[in-house]
Scaffold this motif. Structure first.
Motif, PDB file in Angstrom:
ATOM      1  N   LEU A 103       7.974 -39.354  40.095  1.00 36.51           N
ATOM      2  CA  LEU A 103       7.231 -38.836  38.955  1.00 36.51           C
ATOM      3  C   LEU A 103       7.208 -39.903  37.862  1.00 36.51           C
ATOM      4  N   GLN A 104       8.070 -40.924  38.003  1.00 37.66           N
ATOM      5  CA  GLN A 104       8.206 -41.976  37.000  1.00 37.66           C
ATOM      6  C   GLN A 104       6.889 -42.645  36.594  1.00 37.66           C
ATOM      7  N   PRO A 105       6.014 -43.042  37.544  1.00 37.91           N
ATOM      8  CA  PRO A 105       4.776 -43.689  37.090  1.00 37.91           C
ATOM      9  C   PRO A 105       3.906 -42.786  36.219  1.00 37.91           C
ATOM     10  N   VAL A 106       3.928 -41.477  36.472  1.00 35.22           N
ATOM     11  CA  VAL A 106       3.174 -40.548  35.628  1.00 35.22           C
ATOM     12  C   VAL A 106       3.780 -40.514  34.230  1.00 35.22           C
ATOM     13  N   LEU A 107       5.100 -40.387  34.165  1.00 34.95           N
ATOM     14  CA  LEU A 107       5.786 -40.399  32.871  1.00 34.95           C
ATOM     15  C   LEU A 107       5.592 -41.736  32.171  1.00 34.95           C
ATOM     16  N   LEU A 108       5.607 -42.832  32.952  1.00 37.92           N
ATOM     17  CA  LEU A 108       5.405 -44.154  32.373  1.00 37.92           C
ATOM     18  C   LEU A 108       4.010 -44.289  31.781  1.00 37.92           C
ATOM     19  N   GLY A 109       3.001 -43.748  32.482  1.00 33.77           N
ATOM     20  CA  GLY A 109       1.636 -43.794  31.946  1.00 33.77           C
ATOM     21  C   GLY A 109       1.533 -43.076  30.619  1.00 33.77           C
ATOM     22  N   ILE A 110       2.201 -41.926  30.513  1.00 28.93           N
ATOM     23  CA  ILE A 110       2.202 -41.167  29.252  1.00 28.93           C
ATOM     24  C   ILE A 110       2.947 -41.942  28.165  1.00 28.93           C
ATOM     25  N   GLY A 111       4.109 -42.491  28.518  1.00 33.73           N
ATOM     26  CA  GLY A 111       4.904 -43.255  27.551  1.00 33.73           C
ATOM     27  C   GLY A 111       4.188 -44.509  27.080  1.00 33.73           C
ATOM     28  N   ALA A 112       3.506 -45.204  28.011  1.00 31.44           N
ATOM     29  CA  ALA A 112       2.778 -46.417  27.638  1.00 31.44           C
ATOM     30  C   ALA A 112       1.623 -46.090  26.695  1.00 31.44           C
ATOM     31  N   TRP A 113       1.022 -44.926  26.868  1.00 30.06           N
ATOM     32  CA  TRP A 113      -0.055 -44.479  25.972  1.00 30.06           C
ATOM     33  C   TRP A 113       0.500 -44.129  24.592  1.00 30.06           C
ATOM     34  N   LEU A 114       1.622 -43.396  24.558  1.00 29.18           N
ATOM     35  CA  LEU A 114       2.183 -42.939  23.294  1.00 29.18           C
ATOM     36  C   LEU A 114       2.832 -44.060  22.495  1.00 29.18           C
ATOM     37  N   TRP A 115       3.578 -44.944  23.174  1.00 30.12           N
ATOM     38  CA  TRP A 115       4.419 -45.907  22.460  1.00 30.12           C
ATOM     39  C   TRP A 115       3.983 -47.358  22.592  1.00 30.12           C
ATOM     40  N   ALA A 159      14.077 -40.204  36.941  1.00 33.58           N
ATOM     41  CA  ALA A 159      12.694 -40.596  36.664  1.00 33.58           C
ATOM     42  C   ALA A 159      12.466 -40.827  35.173  1.00 33.58           C
ATOM     43  N   ILE A 160      13.000 -39.930  34.347  1.00 33.12           N
ATOM     44  CA  ILE A 160      12.820 -40.040  32.896  1.00 33.12           C
ATOM     45  C   ILE A 160      13.484 -41.308  32.365  1.00 33.12           C
ATOM     46  N   SER A 161      14.712 -41.595  32.810  1.00 32.51           N
ATOM     47  CA  SER A 161      15.430 -42.770  32.316  1.00 32.51           C
ATOM     48  C   SER A 161      14.701 -44.050  32.711  1.00 32.51           C
ATOM     49  N   TRP A 162      14.162 -44.092  33.938  1.00 31.92           N
ATOM     50  CA  TRP A 162      13.426 -45.279  34.394  1.00 31.92           C
ATOM     51  C   TRP A 162      12.141 -45.455  33.597  1.00 31.92           C
ATOM     52  N   ALA A 163      11.432 -44.371  33.332  1.00 38.27           N
ATOM     53  CA  ALA A 163      10.180 -44.461  32.568  1.00 38.27           C
ATOM     54  C   ALA A 163      10.441 -44.933  31.140  1.00 38.27           C
ATOM     55  N   VAL A 167       9.313 -48.619  29.359  1.00 36.69           N
ATOM     56  CA  VAL A 167       8.607 -48.727  28.075  1.00 36.69           C
ATOM     57  C   VAL A 167       9.421 -49.582  27.108  1.00 36.69           C
ATOM     58  N   TYR A 168      10.738 -49.373  27.094  1.00 37.28           N
ATOM     59  CA  TYR A 168      11.604 -50.149  26.198  1.00 37.28           C
ATOM     60  C   TYR A 168      11.586 -51.632  26.577  1.00 37.28           C
ATOM     61  N   MET A 169      11.609 -51.934  27.886  1.00 38.14           N
ATOM     62  CA  MET A 169      11.521 -53.320  28.336  1.00 38.14           C
ATOM     63  C   MET A 169      10.248 -53.976  27.820  1.00 38.14           C
ATOM     64  N   LYS A 170       9.137 -53.252  27.928  1.00 42.50           N
ATOM     65  CA  LYS A 170       7.855 -53.796  27.482  1.00 42.50           C
ATOM     66  C   LYS A 170       7.855 -54.034  25.976  1.00 42.50           C
ATOM     67  N   ALA A 240       1.896 -51.681  31.465  1.00 44.62           N
ATOM     68  CA  ALA A 240       3.013 -51.046  32.158  1.00 44.62           C
ATOM     69  C   ALA A 240       2.545 -49.936  33.092  1.00 44.62           C
ATOM     70  N   SER A 241       1.557 -49.151  32.664  1.00 40.59           N
ATOM     71  CA  SER A 241       1.096 -48.028  33.474  1.00 40.59           C
ATOM     72  C   SER A 241       0.433 -48.493  34.762  1.00 40.59           C
ATOM     73  N   LYS A 242      -0.265 -49.640  34.715  1.00 44.60           N
ATOM     74  CA  LYS A 242      -0.902 -50.154  35.923  1.00 44.60           C
ATOM     75  C   LYS A 242       0.133 -50.698  36.903  1.00 44.60           C
ATOM     76  N   VAL A 243       1.139 -51.381  36.379  1.00 46.19           N
ATOM     77  CA  VAL A 243       2.234 -51.830  37.242  1.00 46.19           C
ATOM     78  C   VAL A 243       2.923 -50.624  37.857  1.00 46.19           C
ATOM     79  N   GLY A 244       3.155 -49.606  37.026  1.00 47.04           N
ATOM     80  CA  GLY A 244       3.817 -48.401  37.507  1.00 47.04           C
ATOM     81  C   GLY A 244       3.057 -47.719  38.623  1.00 47.04           C
ATOM     82  N   SER A 245       1.714 -47.781  38.573  1.00 43.78           N
ATOM     83  CA  SER A 245       0.927 -47.099  39.606  1.00 43.78           C
ATOM     84  C   SER A 245       1.192 -47.672  40.988  1.00 43.78           C
ATOM     85  N   PHE A 246       1.490 -48.963  41.068  1.00 44.53           N
ATOM     86  CA  PHE A 246       1.749 -49.576  42.365  1.00 44.53           C
ATOM     87  C   PHE A 246       3.103 -49.164  42.939  1.00 44.53           C
ATOM     88  N   THR A 247       4.006 -48.675  42.082  1.00 46.88           N
ATOM     89  CA  THR A 247       5.303 -48.229  42.616  1.00 46.88           C
ATOM     90  C   THR A 247       5.154 -46.974  43.460  1.00 46.88           C
TER      91      THR A 247
END
Length: 296
Positions: A103-115, A159-163, A167-170, A240-247
């Motif tokens: 579920l991480q890439p979905v959460l990452l896409g949301i996080g990348a949009w918000l932050w 999943a949440i911690s990875w997402a 975002v924090y890494m980016k 980040a969200s595009k990289v996440g999609s490949f995972t």
């Protein structure tokens, strides 16, 4: 520095392959070792390899100014991610657990949009949801046996911690050296998980046979050290969200490896999930004209 398209493609292919083969390799290794001790050992070895590689760049470390960045990344991307994952796999079937973690890439896409200010539009949302559905479809065959609510929650926390960690890494990638940003959190995580394993498990249960040692060294160097370095490079140089999609491809690679080396069978779910994942990656990565991007 941004990667060229061709180089990013090769780095991404390497990452997906290494993190895909990690699942069956780890499953095999756990026949010879307790889980937390193994998680700690492979992180320590991987962190030491990266530390030796980064040492000539010691002037870029600047610990006084950046120690908190390394510490936060270690907690989110390493300690929580691997800790929740290792314990959760003992409570939930692997297929179901992997579908929760990805579920991480979905959460990452949301996080990348918000932050991170990355664009969000209909096709990207559809792609992220479709990718998760593809992983869930592939993993449904593993949904046998006892399922504990605690295990499901641990998968969600992983999943949440990875997402959040991604975002924090980016967000902090311009403030730290990329190699040190990979090496230090892995070393910290390795120390914490090794000590935790030492307290809660027994080193006498580790079987130091050659296949296990070679397995652990491969995971430590290629999956942990080089894999996380590749992930940081990709996230810091692109969306980040595009990289996440490949995972989303990672559990697919893991299942193909299991078919080839562990005797598991190809199923209709596997084929259907593959089609959904490929469609997901295309939707997330397709270029949309600015005028057509929905303002969400």
């Amino acid at each position: 520095m941004a990667l060229s398209r061709a180089k990013a493609g090769w780095v991404l292919a390497f990452l997906v392959l290494m993190w895909g083969v990690n699942w069956p390799l780890t499953k095999y290794a756990l026949n010879f070792t307790p889980p937390l001790i193994f998680a700690g050992m492979r992180l320590l070895i991987g962190g030491l390899v990266l530390g030796l590689y980064a040492f000539p760049r010691y002037k870029t470390l600047r610990l006084k100014q950046t120690w908190h960045i390394y510490a936060i990344s270690a907690v989110l991307n390493i300690i929580f991610f691997y800790g929740f994952q290792t314990v959760g796999l003992t409570e939930v079937p692997a297929g179901l657990f992997s579908s929760i973690v990805f579920l991480q890439p979905v959460l990452l896409g949301i996080g990348a949009w918000l932050w991170l200010g990355e664009s969000m539009y209909g096709m990207k949302i559809a792609g992220l949801v479709l990718g998760f559905a593809g992983v869930a479809t592939i993993s449904i065959g593993g949904m046998t046996g006892k399922v504990s609510p605690e295990g499901v929650m641990l998968g969600l926390f992983s999943a949440i911690s990875w997402a959040i960690g991604t975002v924090y890494m980016k967000r902090t990638s311009m403030k730290v050296d990329g190699i040190w940003m990979t090496a230090i959190p892995i070393l910290i995580g390795g120390v914490v998980l090794t000590l935790t394993g030492t307290v809660t498990e027994s080193w006498a249960d580790v079987q130091w046979v050659l296949p296990f040692i070679l397995d652990m060294l491969f995971i430590s160097v290629f999956v942990i050290a080089m894999g996380w370095l590749a992930f940081f490079k990709l996230v810091s140089s692109g969306e980040a969200s595009k990289v996440g999609s490949f995972t989303f491809l990672i559990p697919l690679i893991a299942l193909f490896c299991s078919v080839l080396f562990l005797g598991e069978s190809v199923t209709v779910n596997l084929i259907a999930g593959l089609v959904m994942i490929i469609a997901s990656i295309l939707l997330v990565n397709v270029k949309v004209k600015a005028s057509k991007v929905a303002k969400i």
